[in-house]
Scaffold this active site. Sequence first.
Site, PDB file in Angstrom:
ATOM      1  N   GLY A   1      24.119  17.932  -7.305  1.00 56.30           N
ATOM      2  CA  GLY A   1      24.218  17.089  -8.494  1.00 56.30           C
ATOM      3  C   GLY A   1      23.502  17.750  -9.664  1.00 56.30           C
ATOM      4  O   GLY A   1      22.875  17.091 -10.491  1.00 56.30           O
TER       5      GLY A   1
ATOM      6  N   LYS B   1      19.556   2.169  -3.700  1.00 56.10           N
ATOM      7  CA  LYS B   1      18.259   2.850  -3.834  1.00 56.10           C
ATOM      8  C   LYS B   1      17.199   2.199  -2.932  1.00 56.10           C
ATOM      9  O   LYS B   1      16.385   2.895  -2.321  1.00 56.10           O
ATOM     10  CB  LYS B   1      17.796   2.862  -5.298  1.00 56.10           C
ATOM     11  CG  LYS B   1      18.587   3.812  -6.199  1.00 56.10           C
ATOM     12  CD  LYS B   1      18.450   5.257  -5.757  1.00 56.10           C
ATOM     13  CE  LYS B   1      19.202   6.231  -6.652  1.00 56.10           C
ATOM     14  NZ  LYS B   1      19.180   7.607  -6.116  1.00 56.10           N
TER      15      LYS B   1
ATOM     16  N   GLY C   1      24.180  16.787 -13.548  1.00 57.41           N
ATOM     17  CA  GLY C   1      23.859  15.460 -14.071  1.00 57.41           C
ATOM     18  C   GLY C   1      22.723  15.487 -15.072  1.00 57.41           C
ATOM     19  O   GLY C   1      22.165  16.544 -15.386  1.00 57.41           O
ATOM     20  N   GLN C   2      22.358  14.304 -15.564  1.00 62.16           N
ATOM     21  CA  GLN C   2      21.346  14.192 -16.623  1.00 62.16           C
ATOM     22  C   GLN C   2      20.010  14.816 -16.215  1.00 62.16           C
ATOM     23  O   GLN C   2      19.411  15.560 -16.972  1.00 62.16           O
ATOM     24  CB  GLN C   2      21.149  12.714 -16.981  1.00 62.16           C
ATOM     25  CG  GLN C   2      20.294  12.500 -18.228  1.00 62.16           C
ATOM     26  CD  GLN C   2      19.930  11.040 -18.461  1.00 62.16           C
ATOM     27  OE1 GLN C   2      20.021  10.216 -17.562  1.00 62.16           O
ATOM     28  NE2 GLN C   2      19.502  10.726 -19.667  1.00 62.16           N
TER      29      GLN C   2
ATOM     30  N   ILE D   1      30.084  18.626  -7.835  1.00 61.68           N
ATOM     31  CA  ILE D   1      31.457  18.444  -7.370  1.00 61.68           C
ATOM     32  C   ILE D   1      32.464  19.204  -8.238  1.00 61.68           C
ATOM     33  O   ILE D   1      33.525  19.594  -7.787  1.00 61.68           O
ATOM     34  CB  ILE D   1      31.818  16.940  -7.279  1.00 61.68           C
ATOM     35  CG1 ILE D   1      33.150  16.754  -6.552  1.00 61.68           C
ATOM     36  CG2 ILE D   1      31.824  16.270  -8.653  1.00 61.68           C
ATOM     37  CD1 ILE D   1      33.202  15.564  -5.640  1.00 61.68           C
ATOM     38  N   ARG D   2      32.079  19.429  -9.504  1.00 64.86           N
ATOM     39  CA  ARG D   2      32.908  20.245 -10.413  1.00 64.86           C
ATOM     40  C   ARG D   2      31.981  21.047 -11.315  1.00 64.86           C
ATOM     41  O   ARG D   2      30.794  20.778 -11.414  1.00 64.86           O
ATOM     42  CB  ARG D   2      33.797  19.347 -11.299  1.00 64.86           C
ATOM     43  CG  ARG D   2      34.896  18.624 -10.547  1.00 64.86           C
ATOM     44  CD  ARG D   2      35.929  17.981 -11.491  1.00 64.86           C
ATOM     45  NE  ARG D   2      35.349  17.001 -12.397  1.00 64.86           N
ATOM     46  CZ  ARG D   2      35.023  15.752 -12.049  1.00 64.86           C
ATOM     47  NH1 ARG D   2      35.197  15.339 -10.805  1.00 64.86           N
ATOM     48  NH2 ARG D   2      34.513  14.919 -12.931  1.00 64.86           N
TER      49      ARG D   2
ATOM     50  N   TYR E   1      23.668  -0.281  -7.464  1.00 66.40           N
ATOM     51  CA  TYR E   1      22.775   0.878  -7.583  1.00 66.40           C
ATOM     52  C   TYR E   1      21.404   0.556  -6.986  1.00 66.40           C
ATOM     53  O   TYR E   1      20.858   1.312  -6.183  1.00 66.40           O
ATOM     54  CB  TYR E   1      22.654   1.250  -9.065  1.00 66.40           C
ATOM     55  CG  TYR E   1      21.801   2.460  -9.354  1.00 66.40           C
ATOM     56  CD1 TYR E   1      22.151   3.710  -8.867  1.00 66.40           C
ATOM     57  CD2 TYR E   1      20.652   2.350 -10.149  1.00 66.40           C
ATOM     58  CE1 TYR E   1      21.376   4.829  -9.157  1.00 66.40           C
ATOM     59  CE2 TYR E   1      19.885   3.463 -10.446  1.00 66.40           C
ATOM     60  CZ  TYR E   1      20.248   4.694  -9.945  1.00 66.40           C
ATOM     61  OH  TYR E   1      19.483   5.800 -10.237  1.00 66.40           O
TER      62      TYR E   1
END
Length: 314
Positions: free
Chosen positions: A9, A147, A12-13, A36-37, A143
């Site tokens: 990941g 978590k 991501g941010q 993933i991309r 979410y």
Amino acid sequence: MSGKILIIGACGQIGTELTQRLRAIHGTENVIASDIRKLNVDVVNSGPFEVVNALDYNQIQHLIEVHHIETVYLMAALLSATAEKNPAFAWDLNMNSLFHVLNLAKAKKIKKIFWPSSIAVFGPTTPKENTPQYTIMEPSTVYGISKQSGERWCEYYHSVYGVDVRSVRYPGLISWSSPPGGGTTDYAVDIFHKALSENKYECFLSENTKMPMMYMDDAIRATIEIMDAPPENIKIRSAYNLAAMSFTPKEIAFEIQKHLPDFSITYAPDFRQKIADSWPASVDDSFARKDWNWQQKYDLANMTLEMLQMLQKH
């Protein structure tokens, strides 16, 4: 450094900045970024990059073996607002990616894991101010449920299998270098972009919605510091509360107006208001401060100044 680091990941941010920081510390070749991309040019072009699906156990195991990985930072997740639109996929991604990595550590394929938790583990019944480390946790979002479940599993794998997994409950994170990622606290990123481009902002939360926030620099430093701490210092294996500042949309707008006097803000609360209302207003992170010497560097004033300066520059 003997073994290498894998970031899942990485586009991501948080992953974007974590990748750059870890490469600066450990050397570019020792930090394998994956997603993933190929979603972020800087991450893809600045060192080793692999396309990987966080839900594919065999792909992850293959990467770990090929690159001699010892440490995994699992940053892949569907964030709060996005997850509400696709609950089944959010649960699948947030939980099964964690199981894959925990099971690889259990099988002694890797030595150390970082997995991020969030203030989303708390819910409407949690004490709002100075939320304690140990308290009522009845999350009301997909979410948050994923978590909270993840925290329990991390603790279980540590106590039963001796897996060295470490975690913090991130507050809302604010960064100039990566765009908002579908979170409820993202207004605090978007507001800076709109302040500079349009001199006005329509906020999707009400003006007095107070939430815990942190500048990305502090969050990255906390992430690396907890991973660098001796194992005996990490007393909590679910996730540590982590805090830096708490503010409302009204307060951040006021801070921006000190630098951009003509900036104006309006409010049009949407479905994210309900999510925000279920979260703490401030968090007690005294355990992180005591166990591994956590200390933030940014408050609302110096963060606002740096955000505006860096966005103008870039």
